[in-house]
Design an enzyme around this catalytic site. Sequence first.
Site, PDB file in Angstrom:
ATOM      1  N   CYS A 176       0.827  -1.215   0.000  1.00 21.48           N
ATOM      2  CA  CYS A 176       0.000   0.000   0.000  1.00 21.48           C
ATOM      3  C   CYS A 176       0.857   1.258   0.000  1.00 21.48           C
ATOM      4  O   CYS A 176       0.569   2.224  -0.691  1.00 21.48           O
ATOM      5  CB  CYS A 176      -0.904   0.043   1.230  1.00 21.48           C
ATOM      6  SG  CYS A 176      -2.187  -1.214   1.244  1.00 21.48           S
ATOM      7  N   HIS A 177       1.905   1.250   0.830  1.00 21.09           N
ATOM      8  CA  HIS A 177       2.635   2.495   1.106  1.00 21.09           C
ATOM      9  C   HIS A 177       3.870   2.713   0.240  1.00 21.09           C
ATOM     10  O   HIS A 177       4.450   3.792   0.292  1.00 21.09           O
ATOM     11  CB  HIS A 177       3.068   2.533   2.576  1.00 21.09           C
ATOM     12  CG  HIS A 177       1.937   2.558   3.552  1.00 21.09           C
ATOM     13  ND1 HIS A 177       1.120   3.653   3.700  1.00 21.09           N
ATOM     14  CD2 HIS A 177       1.474   1.634   4.420  1.00 21.09           C
ATOM     15  CE1 HIS A 177       0.202   3.393   4.634  1.00 21.09           C
ATOM     16  NE2 HIS A 177       0.396   2.166   5.084  1.00 21.09           N
TER      17      HIS A 177
ATOM     18  N   CYS B  72       7.877  15.709  36.217  1.00 20.14           N
ATOM     19  CA  CYS B  72       8.842  15.752  35.104  1.00 20.14           C
ATOM     20  C   CYS B  72       9.493  17.134  35.037  1.00 20.14           C
ATOM     21  O   CYS B  72      10.702  17.275  34.876  1.00 20.14           O
ATOM     22  CB  CYS B  72       8.149  15.479  33.775  1.00 20.14           C
ATOM     23  SG  CYS B  72       7.040  14.069  33.747  1.00 20.14           S
TER      24      CYS B  72
ATOM     25  N   CYS C 134      12.754  18.301  37.089  1.00 22.70           N
ATOM     26  CA  CYS C 134      14.091  17.977  36.585  1.00 22.70           C
ATOM     27  C   CYS C 134      14.305  18.596  35.205  1.00 22.70           C
ATOM     28  O   CYS C 134      15.309  19.260  34.955  1.00 22.70           O
ATOM     29  CB  CYS C 134      14.281  16.468  36.467  1.00 22.70           C
ATOM     30  SG  CYS C 134      14.623  15.662  38.040  1.00 22.70           S
ATOM     31  N   HIS C 135      13.373  18.354  34.284  1.00 24.87           N
ATOM     32  CA  HIS C 135      13.657  18.614  32.873  1.00 24.87           C
ATOM     33  C   HIS C 135      13.449  20.062  32.450  1.00 24.87           C
ATOM     34  O   HIS C 135      13.960  20.460  31.408  1.00 24.87           O
ATOM     35  CB  HIS C 135      12.852  17.653  32.007  1.00 24.87           C
ATOM     36  CG  HIS C 135      13.234  16.215  32.239  1.00 24.87           C
ATOM     37  ND1 HIS C 135      14.464  15.710  31.867  1.00 24.87           N
ATOM     38  CD2 HIS C 135      12.583  15.199  32.847  1.00 24.87           C
ATOM     39  CE1 HIS C 135      14.532  14.428  32.221  1.00 24.87           C
ATOM     40  NE2 HIS C 135      13.409  14.094  32.825  1.00 24.87           N
TER      41      HIS C 135
ATOM     42  N   ARG D  64      11.035   4.605  27.764  1.00 20.40           N
ATOM     43  CA  ARG D  64      11.845   5.632  28.424  1.00 20.40           C
ATOM     44  C   ARG D  64      11.035   6.336  29.515  1.00 20.40           C
ATOM     45  O   ARG D  64      11.544   6.614  30.593  1.00 20.40           O
ATOM     46  CB  ARG D  64      12.346   6.648  27.389  1.00 20.40           C
ATOM     47  CG  ARG D  64      13.339   7.633  27.958  1.00 20.40           C
ATOM     48  CD  ARG D  64      14.616   6.900  28.335  1.00 20.40           C
ATOM     49  NE  ARG D  64      15.515   7.742  29.117  1.00 20.40           N
ATOM     50  CZ  ARG D  64      15.408   7.927  30.425  1.00 20.40           C
ATOM     51  NH1 ARG D  64      14.398   7.372  31.097  1.00 20.40           N
ATOM     52  NH2 ARG D  64      16.279   8.667  31.072  1.00 20.40           N
TER      53      ARG D  64
ATOM     54  N   CYS E 204      11.688   6.619  33.703  1.00 15.95           N
ATOM     55  CA  CYS E 204      11.691   7.810  34.546  1.00 15.95           C
ATOM     56  C   CYS E 204      10.690   7.631  35.683  1.00 15.95           C
ATOM     57  O   CYS E 204      10.928   8.072  36.806  1.00 15.95           O
ATOM     58  CB  CYS E 204      11.337   9.049  33.723  1.00 15.95           C
ATOM     59  SG  CYS E 204      12.742  10.147  33.468  1.00 15.95           S
TER      60      CYS E 204
END
Lengths: 259, 107
Positions: free
Chosen positions: A77-78, A175, A178-179, A216, A220
């Site tokens: 298809c792609h 989050c 820290c980030h 990931r 965390c």
Amino acid sequence: MTYARLPALLLALLAVAPAHADPIPPGERLSGAAFMSRETRTMQEDDFANPGMLWVREGEALWAEKAGAAARACADCHGAAEATMKGVAARYPAWESRDGRPVDLLGRINLCRVRHQEAAPLAWESRALLALGTHVAAASRGEAIAPDPDPRLAPHRAEGRALYETRIGQLDLACTQCHDAQWGRRLAGNPIPQAHPTGYPLYRLEWQAVGSRQRRLRNCMTGVRAEPFAYGDPAFIAIELYLMERAAGMTIETPAVRP
Amino acid sequence: MTRPLVHVPATARKGAVITIKTLIAHPMETGYRPDENGRLIPRDIIGELVCRYNGKEVFRAELAPAIAANPYVAFTTVATETGTLEFRWTDLTGKHWTHTAPITVVA
């Protein structure tokens, strides 16, 4: 940094970190690659030293392989993913109108498998799904992140932002603490990056394998001693939506290498 | 499933030192790690990589359990004549993977 000093540092972090840090100004945004050693950057930039390319090549083979009751390959298809999938990873997560919910790239690959190939969905974090995802995302390497503008995504993005700013786990950290507030400083000897998801799926030296953005995020979450969401949880898609918006305009690096 | 990634320059000047880079997907399980039930996961590593240049061995490496998964090995050799480089990775059970790459040497 010895582990004996880690609790003290975390306590210091808790004491100084404001609950809501200001977002990073666009001009100060840095990819995780900026915090890596020269050796790791060299590994990422050389296609014959970057182990993520093993997944890209494996995905290329799977892309052309017929699967399911429909006996259809992605390529039927792609066409060639290098051309037709260019920019797709820079836009996802996107709105899925049939189910009325946002889906990320790996979720979209599985929807395609079920609906068009009439095959069983691939398990989350399975090698085949990661290989296909890495192959598709690598077609966007060098493209600027351009989030899907569909207005129906806005409430999910807002939910993602709220989750990003919510304290979780026994360490009671969000989050953002820290980030956004502490990036560039060190935690247990490792630099704290800005959490821009520019290279997923990526090869992490710690994993010795390619892993997804959700893997990931789960890392965390266990790091702050919270119970991680399950793979495919709508909360993860919401966080991914917010993170991609936060990184809009930055360059896709898939397959990235990270320590 | 395992397809090695190998980089050999397509052409080289005679006598030139060429760099060859190889990468292969392999878990390189050490044999020292316990699984979730506490039993040791059996060792599963590539033990040897040999490169032959027109049939003549130019490079050999012995790999050990401490080497990371998906081992990357780069080495140099001297471009002597047009032909093929043949790579062969062998694991501890004797299972092997091969790859050949052509090289054209010009004067």
